[in-house]
Design a protein around this motif. Structure first.
Motif, PDB file in Angstrom:
ATOM      1  N   HIS A 105      18.319  25.077 -20.589  1.00  0.00           N
ATOM      2  CA  HIS A 105      19.003  24.627 -19.285  1.00  0.00           C
ATOM      3  C   HIS A 105      20.125  23.520 -19.522  1.00  0.00           C
ATOM      4  N   ARG A 165      10.427  15.264 -13.118  1.00  0.00           N
ATOM      5  CA  ARG A 165      11.516  15.623 -14.305  1.00  0.00           C
ATOM      6  C   ARG A 165      11.723  14.629 -15.260  1.00  0.00           C
ATOM      7  N   SER A 212      19.893  18.186  -8.585  1.00  0.00           N
ATOM      8  CA  SER A 212      18.650  18.315  -9.380  1.00  0.00           C
ATOM      9  C   SER A 212      17.772  19.252  -8.774  1.00  0.00           C
ATOM     10  N   GLU A 234      16.561  24.149  -9.008  1.00  0.00           N
ATOM     11  CA  GLU A 234      15.117  24.608  -9.799  1.00  0.00           C
ATOM     12  C   GLU A 234      14.333  25.705  -9.060  1.00  0.00           C
ATOM     13  N   LYS A 281      14.066  23.656 -13.880  1.00  0.00           N
ATOM     14  CA  LYS A 281      15.395  24.405 -13.459  1.00  0.00           C
ATOM     15  C   LYS A 281      15.395  25.736 -13.760  1.00  0.00           C
TER      16      LYS A 281
END
Length: 222
Positions: free
Chosen positions: A17, A39, A190, A194, A200
């Protein structure tokens, strides 16, 4: 021609990612040094990913109310270019610890401000003159960030927008409207890119960057 909107992809945890974000045109990559977050990544693991990042793409370490000594170790180990303070840190704390880590010029940082109801941004923002920018995120009583929630973009004072990094509930579907409304310097995403919390999705990263560029191009044509 208008200034193009910069993009930060935050909460990266894999080489796949990192490469996807860079290939899609991200300007900055964020790594979360906050263990309670889904995360979160260790500084050692972040260092391996930072080593994959090409020139002119910035790497950012996200921290929440860090211990100064521990923070210095995180920065040295990971090799991130700058810091994002996402807790209840004061302007004096942020400026002091960043200066201590780089006596010559000071490590650059920006500050996340959560848009708590009743917050007076016009009174809050001037004290953050040492920050490179201000990230505005949705407020949650129990979480420092990464909520996936959106705040009222109309609450962003127009005269500060050139320093604003807009976050909070952004997705490929709404980022164009967010840019059109706020005209921020940058956007930060963020959870909106995902497949599941903390993981992600390459296609969503690509779609997010494409939506930002589409809005920038639309604005140029007007």
């Amino acid at each position: 021609m208008t200034q193009r909107t910069r993009v930060k992809i935050c909460g990266l945890r894999s080489a796949e990612h990192v490469h996807a974000a860079v290939a899609a045109g991200a300007d900055a990559l964020g790594f979360v040094f906050y263990p309670p977050s889904p995360r979160a990544i260790t500084p050692d693991a972040a260092a391996e990913l930072v080593a994959l990042v090409p020139p002119f793409v910035q790497t950012v370490g996200l921290v929440v109310n860090p211990d100064p000594a521990e923070l210095q170790q995180w920065v040295q180990t990971s090799g991130v270019d700058m810091l994002q303070f996402h807790g209840d840190e004061t302007p004096e704390f942020c400026a002091q610890v960043c200066q201590q880590m780089s006596q010559r010029i000071g490590l650059p940082f920006f500050k996340a401000i959560r848009m708590k109801p009743g917050l007076d941004l016009e009174a809050e923002l001037p004290q953050w003159h040492a920050a490179r920018g201000i990230l505005l995120d949705a407020w949650h009583p129990d979480l420092p960030g990464g909520t996936g929630e959106q705040f009222d973009w109309a609450n962003v004072p127009e005269r500060w927008r050139s320093r604003i990094i807009l976050a909070g509930g952004l997705t490929p579907n709404n980022v164009g409207q967010a840019i059109r409304t706020v005209q921020p310097y940058a956007v930060d995403v963020s959870g909106g890119v995902e497949a599941q919390k903390g993981v992600k999705d390459t296609a969503r990263i690509q779609a997010f960057l494409a939506a930002v560029r589409q809005e920038d191009n639309r604005h140029d044509r007007q």
